[in-house]
Scaffold this motif. Structure first.
Motif, PDB file in Angstrom:
ATOM      1  N   VAL A 186       1.103  -1.230   0.213  1.00  6.69           N
ATOM      2  CA  VAL A 186      -0.422   0.314   0.428  1.00  6.69           C
ATOM      3  C   VAL A 186       0.876   1.606  -0.057  1.00  6.69           C
ATOM      4  CG1 VAL A 186      -1.846   1.183   1.058  1.00  6.69           C
ATOM      5  CG2 VAL A 186      -1.573  -0.847   1.082  1.00  6.69           C
ATOM      6  N   GLN A 187       0.315   2.217  -0.799  1.00  5.64           N
ATOM      7  CA  GLN A 187       1.018   3.559  -0.822  1.00  5.64           C
ATOM      8  C   GLN A 187       0.349   4.376  -0.747  1.00  5.64           C
ATOM      9  OE1 GLN A 187       3.741   3.249  -3.560  1.00  5.64           O
ATOM     10  NE2 GLN A 187       5.889   2.786  -2.499  1.00  5.64           N
ATOM     11  N   LEU A 188       0.175   5.928  -0.686  1.00  5.45           N
ATOM     12  CA  LEU A 188       0.367   6.529  -0.845  1.00  5.45           C
ATOM     13  C   LEU A 188       0.113   7.993  -1.073  1.00  5.45           C
ATOM     14  CD1 LEU A 188      -1.421   6.971   3.542  1.00  5.45           C
ATOM     15  CD2 LEU A 188      -2.429   5.620   1.340  1.00  5.45           C
ATOM     16  N   GLY A 189      -0.182   8.425  -1.782  1.00  4.33           N
ATOM     17  CA  GLY A 189       0.336   9.964  -2.240  1.00  4.33           C
ATOM     18  C   GLY A 189      -0.479  11.156  -2.468  1.00  4.33           C
ATOM     19  N   GLU A 190       0.769  12.060  -2.063  1.00  3.04           N
ATOM     20  CA  GLU A 190      -0.569  13.222  -1.113  1.00  3.04           C
ATOM     21  C   GLU A 190      -0.257  13.998  -2.329  1.00  3.04           C
ATOM     22  OE1 GLU A 190       0.724  12.460   3.417  1.00  3.04           O
ATOM     23  OE2 GLU A 190       2.225  14.136   2.239  1.00  3.04           O
ATOM     24  N   SER A 191      -1.118  15.133  -2.375  1.00  6.55           N
ATOM     25  CA  SER A 191      -0.822  16.474  -3.776  1.00  6.55           C
ATOM     26  C   SER A 191      -1.059  17.422  -2.734  1.00  6.55           C
ATOM     27  CB  SER A 191      -0.957  16.099  -5.468  1.00  6.55           C
ATOM     28  OG  SER A 191      -2.204  15.789  -4.780  1.00  6.55           O
ATOM     29  N   GLY A 192      -1.165  18.435  -3.883  1.00  8.00           N
ATOM     30  CA  GLY A 192      -1.775  20.195  -3.033  1.00  8.00           C
ATOM     31  C   GLY A 192      -0.984  20.628  -2.499  1.00  8.00           C
ATOM     32  N   GLY A 193      -0.006  20.780  -1.729  1.00  4.10           N
ATOM     33  CA  GLY A 193       0.813  21.590  -0.790  1.00  4.10           C
ATOM     34  C   GLY A 193       1.438  22.344  -1.644  1.00  4.10           C
ATOM     35  N   GLY A 194       2.314  23.545  -0.996  1.00  5.65           N
ATOM     36  CA  GLY A 194       2.772  24.744  -1.790  1.00  5.65           C
ATOM     37  C   GLY A 194       2.849  26.114  -0.502  1.00  5.65           C
ATOM     38  N   SER A 195       2.873  27.156  -1.747  1.00  6.81           N
ATOM     39  CA  SER A 195       2.938  28.685  -0.739  1.00  6.81           C
ATOM     40  C   SER A 195       1.775  28.814  -0.884  1.00  6.81           C
ATOM     41  CB  SER A 195       4.609  29.633  -0.772  1.00  6.81           C
ATOM     42  OG  SER A 195       5.166  27.841  -0.743  1.00  6.81           O
ATOM     43  N   VAL A 196       1.525  29.719   0.158  1.00  4.21           N
ATOM     44  CA  VAL A 196       0.084  30.530   0.296  1.00  4.21           C
ATOM     45  C   VAL A 196       0.131  31.797   1.079  1.00  4.21           C
ATOM     46  CG1 VAL A 196      -1.379  29.387   1.530  1.00  4.21           C
ATOM     47  CG2 VAL A 196      -2.660  30.698  -0.086  1.00  4.21           C
ATOM     48  N   GLN A 197      -0.124  33.009   0.704  1.00  2.88           N
ATOM     49  CA  GLN A 197      -0.361  34.179   1.414  1.00  2.88           C
ATOM     50  C   GLN A 197      -1.602  33.989   2.932  1.00  2.88           C
ATOM     51  OE1 GLN A 197      -0.644  38.067  -0.830  1.00  2.88           O
ATOM     52  NE2 GLN A 197       1.809  38.277  -1.068  1.00  2.88           N
ATOM     53  N   ALA A 198      -1.489  34.299   3.843  1.00  2.00           N
ATOM     54  CA  ALA A 198      -2.158  34.425   4.935  1.00  2.00           C
ATOM     55  C   ALA A 198      -3.675  34.573   4.055  1.00  2.00           C
ATOM     56  CB  ALA A 198      -2.104  35.050   6.109  1.00  2.00           C
ATOM     57  N   GLY A 199      -5.151  34.258   4.911  1.00  2.00           N
ATOM     58  CA  GLY A 199      -6.231  34.012   4.300  1.00  2.00           C
ATOM     59  C   GLY A 199      -6.621  33.509   3.477  1.00  2.00           C
ATOM     60  N   GLY A 200      -5.322  32.560   2.747  1.00  2.27           N
ATOM     61  CA  GLY A 200      -5.409  32.033   1.410  1.00  2.27           C
ATOM     62  C   GLY A 200      -6.149  30.646   1.638  1.00  2.27           C
ATOM     63  N   SER A 201      -6.112  29.569   0.409  1.00  5.23           N
ATOM     64  CA  SER A 201      -6.819  28.525   0.585  1.00  5.23           C
ATOM     65  C   SER A 201      -6.029  27.676  -0.285  1.00  5.23           C
ATOM     66  CB  SER A 201      -8.426  28.575  -0.399  1.00  5.23           C
ATOM     67  OG  SER A 201      -9.101  28.791   0.707  1.00  5.23           O
ATOM     68  N   LEU A 202      -6.052  25.926   0.258  1.00  2.00           N
ATOM     69  CA  LEU A 202      -5.274  24.910  -0.620  1.00  2.00           C
ATOM     70  C   LEU A 202      -5.936  24.045  -0.174  1.00  2.00           C
ATOM     71  CD1 LEU A 202      -1.741  25.132   0.487  1.00  2.00           C
ATOM     72  CD2 LEU A 202      -2.723  25.945  -2.004  1.00  2.00           C
ATOM     73  N   ARG A 203      -6.672  23.173  -0.764  1.00  2.00           N
ATOM     74  CA  ARG A 203      -7.056  21.675  -0.848  1.00  2.00           C
ATOM     75  C   ARG A 203      -6.057  20.533  -1.244  1.00  2.00           C
ATOM     76  NH1 ARG A 203     -10.778  18.199  -4.497  1.00  2.00           N
ATOM     77  NH2 ARG A 203     -12.569  17.783  -2.829  1.00  2.00           N
ATOM     78  N   LEU A 204      -6.152  19.847  -0.330  1.00  2.00           N
ATOM     79  CA  LEU A 204      -4.944  18.100  -0.425  1.00  2.00           C
ATOM     80  C   LEU A 204      -5.557  17.679  -0.742  1.00  2.00           C
ATOM     81  CD1 LEU A 204      -2.559  19.403   2.736  1.00  2.00           C
ATOM     82  CD2 LEU A 204      -1.858  19.667   0.747  1.00  2.00           C
ATOM     83  N   SER A 205      -5.108  16.070  -0.862  1.00  3.85           N
ATOM     84  CA  SER A 205      -5.296  14.756  -1.835  1.00  3.85           C
ATOM     85  C   SER A 205      -4.788  13.976  -1.498  1.00  3.85           C
ATOM     86  CB  SER A 205      -5.785  15.208  -2.581  1.00  3.85           C
ATOM     87  OG  SER A 205      -6.549  16.573  -3.161  1.00  3.85           O
ATOM     88  N   CYS A 206      -4.580  13.073  -1.367  1.00  9.78           N
ATOM     89  CA  CYS A 206      -4.186  11.745  -0.291  1.00  9.78           C
ATOM     90  C   CYS A 206      -5.160  10.871  -0.900  1.00  9.78           C
ATOM     91  CB  CYS A 206      -3.894  11.343   0.630  1.00  9.78           C
ATOM     92  SG  CYS A 206      -2.752   9.965   1.196  1.00  9.78           S
ATOM     93  N   ALA A 207      -4.196   9.447  -2.638  1.00 13.10           N
ATOM     94  CA  ALA A 207      -4.660   8.484  -2.389  1.00 13.10           C
ATOM     95  C   ALA A 207      -4.012   8.010  -2.406  1.00 13.10           C
ATOM     96  CB  ALA A 207      -5.102   8.949  -4.169  1.00 13.10           C
ATOM     97  N   ALA A 208      -4.530   6.380  -1.640  1.00 13.01           N
ATOM     98  CA  ALA A 208      -4.066   5.107  -1.762  1.00 13.01           C
ATOM     99  C   ALA A 208      -4.047   4.657  -3.212  1.00 13.01           C
ATOM    100  CB  ALA A 208      -4.308   4.376  -0.884  1.00 13.01           C
ATOM    101  N   SER A 209      -3.348   3.595  -3.262  1.00 16.10           N
ATOM    102  CA  SER A 209      -2.472   2.354  -4.167  1.00 16.10           C
ATOM    103  C   SER A 209      -2.520   1.290  -3.562  1.00 16.10           C
ATOM    104  CB  SER A 209      -1.883   2.167  -5.206  1.00 16.10           C
ATOM    105  OG  SER A 209      -0.464   2.022  -4.520  1.00 16.10           O
TER     106      SER A 209
END
Length: 115
Positions: free
Chosen positions: A1-24
């Protein structure tokens, strides 16, 4: 089983991000899913978790009202919608999925929030 994450990054305060993690793994049937984070120089902490049916969610007090965890069982994927981000949310974010036998961690994704 492996989990792959995505969606991180840099953002200014007040901003938004969406993280995803999918399993194989075709035979992997995750029950609980969750997100943890480890700020620089600190211990890893629970951010949010969600039960297998998605009916019960828990959140750290520091993210309540700003973050939302959700899951897609057909895709074996867990999401973390992060709104109104603050500099103190800066950390490496890890997903965790567990079945009846073990828990599995993702490799981590960096989230950096600047003021």
């Amino acid at each position: 089983v492996q989990l792959g994450e995505s969606g991180g990054g840099s953002v200014q305060a007040g901003g938004s991000l969406r993280l995803s993690c999918a399993a194989s793994g075709s035979t992997f049937r995750p029950n609980s899913m969750g997100w943890y984070r480890q700020p620089p120089g600190k211990q890893r902490e629970l951010v949010a978790s969600i039960t297998s049916g998605g009916r019960v969610t828990t959140y750290a007090d520091s993210v309540k009202g700003r973050f939302t965890i959700s899951r897609d069982n057909a895709k074996k994927t867990v999401y973390l919608q992060m709104n109104s981000l603050k500099p103190e949310d800066t950390a490496v974010y890890y997903c965790l999925m567990s079945d009846v036998e073990a828990g599995y961690w993702g490799q981590g994704t960096q989230v950096t929030v600047s003021s």
